[in-house]
Design a protein around this motif. Structure first.
Motif, PDB file in Angstrom:
ATOM      1  N   GLY A 149      34.350  82.624  20.855  1.00 36.64           N
ATOM      2  CA  GLY A 149      35.235  83.731  21.194  1.00 36.64           C
ATOM      3  C   GLY A 149      34.796  84.416  22.468  1.00 36.64           C
ATOM      4  N   ALA A 150      35.496  85.488  22.814  1.00 34.30           N
ATOM      5  CA  ALA A 150      35.261  86.172  24.083  1.00 34.30           C
ATOM      6  C   ALA A 150      33.870  86.801  24.144  1.00 34.30           C
ATOM      7  N   ASN A 151      33.519  87.610  23.136  1.00 35.20           N
ATOM      8  CA  ASN A 151      32.249  88.333  23.176  1.00 35.20           C
ATOM      9  C   ASN A 151      31.389  88.051  21.958  1.00 35.20           C
ATOM     10  N   SER A 152      31.484  86.859  21.427  1.00 39.39           N
ATOM     11  CA  SER A 152      30.706  86.520  20.242  1.00 39.39           C
ATOM     12  C   SER A 152      30.109  85.128  20.407  1.00 39.39           C
ATOM     13  N   GLU A 153      29.191  84.822  19.530  1.00 40.24           N
ATOM     14  CA  GLU A 153      28.549  83.518  19.562  1.00 40.24           C
ATOM     15  C   GLU A 153      28.260  83.050  18.147  1.00 40.24           C
ATOM     16  N   ARG A 154      28.157  81.750  18.000  1.00 37.39           N
ATOM     17  CA  ARG A 154      27.844  81.158  16.702  1.00 37.39           C
ATOM     18  C   ARG A 154      26.405  80.670  16.741  1.00 37.39           C
ATOM     19  N   VAL A 155      25.653  81.010  15.706  1.00 40.35           N
ATOM     20  CA  VAL A 155      24.251  80.619  15.610  1.00 40.35           C
ATOM     21  C   VAL A 155      24.052  79.779  14.352  1.00 40.35           C
ATOM     22  N   VAL A 156      23.505  78.590  14.522  1.00 43.33           N
ATOM     23  CA  VAL A 156      23.122  77.732  13.404  1.00 43.33           C
ATOM     24  C   VAL A 156      21.602  77.614  13.457  1.00 43.33           C
ATOM     25  N   ALA A 157      20.928  78.097  12.400  1.00 43.26           N
ATOM     26  CA  ALA A 157      19.463  78.134  12.404  1.00 43.26           C
ATOM     27  C   ALA A 157      18.899  77.410  11.193  1.00 43.26           C
ATOM     28  N   PHE A 158      17.761  76.750  11.399  1.00 42.15           N
ATOM     29  CA  PHE A 158      17.056  76.036  10.335  1.00 42.15           C
ATOM     30  C   PHE A 158      15.633  76.586  10.243  1.00 42.15           C
ATOM     31  N   PRO A 159      15.137  76.837   9.032  1.00 40.71           N
ATOM     32  CA  PRO A 159      13.737  77.277   8.907  1.00 40.71           C
ATOM     33  C   PRO A 159      12.789  76.253   9.510  1.00 40.71           C
ATOM     34  N   ALA A 160      11.730  76.742  10.128  1.00 36.78           N
ATOM     35  CA  ALA A 160      10.781  75.844  10.783  1.00 36.78           C
ATOM     36  C   ALA A 160      10.119  74.893   9.795  1.00 36.78           C
ATOM     37  N   GLN A 161      10.060  75.291   8.506  1.00 36.85           N
ATOM     38  CA  GLN A 161       9.466  74.399   7.509  1.00 36.85           C
ATOM     39  C   GLN A 161      10.240  73.091   7.403  1.00 36.85           C
ATOM     40  N   TRP A 162      11.539  73.151   7.689  1.00 38.12           N
ATOM     41  CA  TRP A 162      12.332  71.921   7.648  1.00 38.12           C
ATOM     42  C   TRP A 162      11.830  70.907   8.671  1.00 38.12           C
ATOM     43  N   LEU A 163      11.344  71.378   9.792  1.00 40.80           N
ATOM     44  CA  LEU A 163      10.865  70.469  10.828  1.00 40.80           C
ATOM     45  C   LEU A 163       9.612  69.734  10.371  1.00 40.80           C
TER      46      LEU A 163
END
Length: 418
Positions: A149-163
């Motif tokens: 969107g114009a002034n928004s963003e989408r964040v997809v995050a994974f816990p570092a333990q998954w790595l």
């Protein structure tokens, strides 16, 4: 018959003594474990568990099962409630005992609520910088940010333990697969100066072109902080999108400040800022016209408001370098309520707002900071604790109960004597 035995067991004074004995053993073992495991790991393993499966003391594994802090606390609470209900009778002369027991019950419940629901985070910012989030001190996440969107963003995050435990990670909101090639819970970094580049970079993309990373031992003390690093490959529908190094060194304000302080004395402020710019430059990949920015960073807790550091003040006792006072002058802005005001946060005067408490924890400011060419910087401890009032109320009830009971006996003694 069964109900009677059940009640007798949970109202037994022997159960109280056994639980208190296990509590003493757990505190002793957990305190010793802090030497090898650190404070946070020891708390999580011994006190924030229902059962403790095996002990690690001085590098030795002891195969033993102990009740954890949650189990001991819960059984003590049940024992106290059961004994209170079945043994004590309500009367005016025993109201003090009733209040004292109620206070102890509230203390146990409050501790359980605090331990399970409370969390701590940190907010670090330089003068003139605004933030609407805090960061965890010991939890990390691999985050992918894309426009939405114009002034928004989408964040997809994974816990570092998954790595550490997964070789491939997928998410329906990401048009690529993440392949984890290596993960280090703690790492060190060094700038790849042009005259010191004796070999190719670890990977051909992003910050690895200007910095080297290598694993190191995890730190356990509260004064130190780990900096996890991972090498990942992004694989899209049409094949590999390249290998990348993602590191907490590039996203954690405290670690960035550590790099800045380390290079400023050696290379000067101007050259150091160029190095910091290379370290913190966003890493991104384009897929079908959408740019995805990737970073390994401390886990974030967002607020519906923002704080801007206007001025950081660090004073010392005259003639010494002993800290005397830390003060942060901040601007609080909340679009939802229309608030826009200045607040001062100092060592003994925290800010309580929106269910959060902001404590002044650390600071880099003063004349020495300015002379070194560094920007004044402040670190706030952010605490969310729904049960923060229960200890005060519980202690108040216990004290009131003891005073009332003492007064009943005192008055009775004086009356009898007359």
């Amino acid at each position: 018959m069964f109900v009677g035995r059940f009640i007798k067991f949970f109202t037994s004074l022997r159960l109280t003594v056994v639980l208190l004995a296990f509590g003493i053993i757990l505190v002793f073992v957990g305190t010793l474990a802090q030497v090898d495991e650190g404070l946070y790991n020891a708390q999580a393993r011994y006190f924030r568990q229902w059962l403790v499966l095996g002990l690690d003391l001085s590098g030795r594994r002891i195969p033993i099962i102990l009740p954890g802090g949650y189990l001991i606390g819960t059984l003590l609470l049940v024992n106290l409630l059961a004994a209170h209900i079945y043994r004590f009778q309500f009367s005016v002369k025993k109201i003090g005992i009733q209040l004292a027991h109620l206070g102890v019950i509230l203390l146990l419940v409050g501790q359980l609520v605090t331990d399970m629901l409370a969390h701590e985070s940190q907010l670090s910012f330089a003068e003139g910088q605004s933030k609407n989030y805090a960061e965890s001190a010991n939890k990390y996440e691999l985050a992918f940010t894309s426009p939405s969107g114009a002034n928004s963003e989408r964040v997809v995050a994974f816990p570092a333990q998954w790595l550490a435990h997964n070789h491939e990670i997928q998410n329906a909101n990401l048009p690529f697969t993440i392949r984890v090639k290596s993960y280090w819970p703690n790492s060190q970094t060094e700038f790849r100066a042009p005259m010191m580049q004796n070999g190719p970079p670890q990977v051909p993309n992003g910050i690895a072109q200007n910095f080297n990373f290598w694993p190191t031992n995890e730190v356990k003390t509260m004064d130190d902080k780990n900096a996890p690093t991972a090498e990942i490959e992004l694989v899209g529908p049409n094949g590999s999108l390249g290998d990348w190094i993602v590191s907490d060194w590039a996203a954690d304000d405290a670690k960035i400040e550590q790099v800045r302080e380390g290079y400023t004395g050696e290379l000067g402020a101007q050259m150091t800022e160029q190095i910091i710019a290379n370290l913190t430059r966003p890493q991104s990949v384009d897929i079908n016209g959408t740019k995805y920015t990737l970073e390994l960073r401390p886990q974030r807790i967002r607020f519906p408001f923002s704080l801007t550091l206007l001025k950081a003040t660090h004073t010392v006792y005259e003639g010494t370098d002993i800290p005397k006072d830390f003060r942060s002058q901040v601007q609080l802005q909340n679009p939802q309520t229309g608030e826009n005001r200045q607040v001062e946060i100092s060592m003994n005067h925290p800010l309580r707002y929106a269910g959060l408490t902001f404590y002044q924890q650390q600071m880099t400011a003063g004349e020495a900071t300015v002379q070194a060419g560094l920007t004044p910087w402040s670190l706030l401890q952010v605490v969310h604790n729904p049960g923060w009032l229960t200890p005060y109320i519980g202690c108040g009830l216990v004290a009131s109960g003891l005073v009332i009971q003492f007064m009943f006996h005192l008055v009775g003694f004086i009356t009898k004597k007359r």
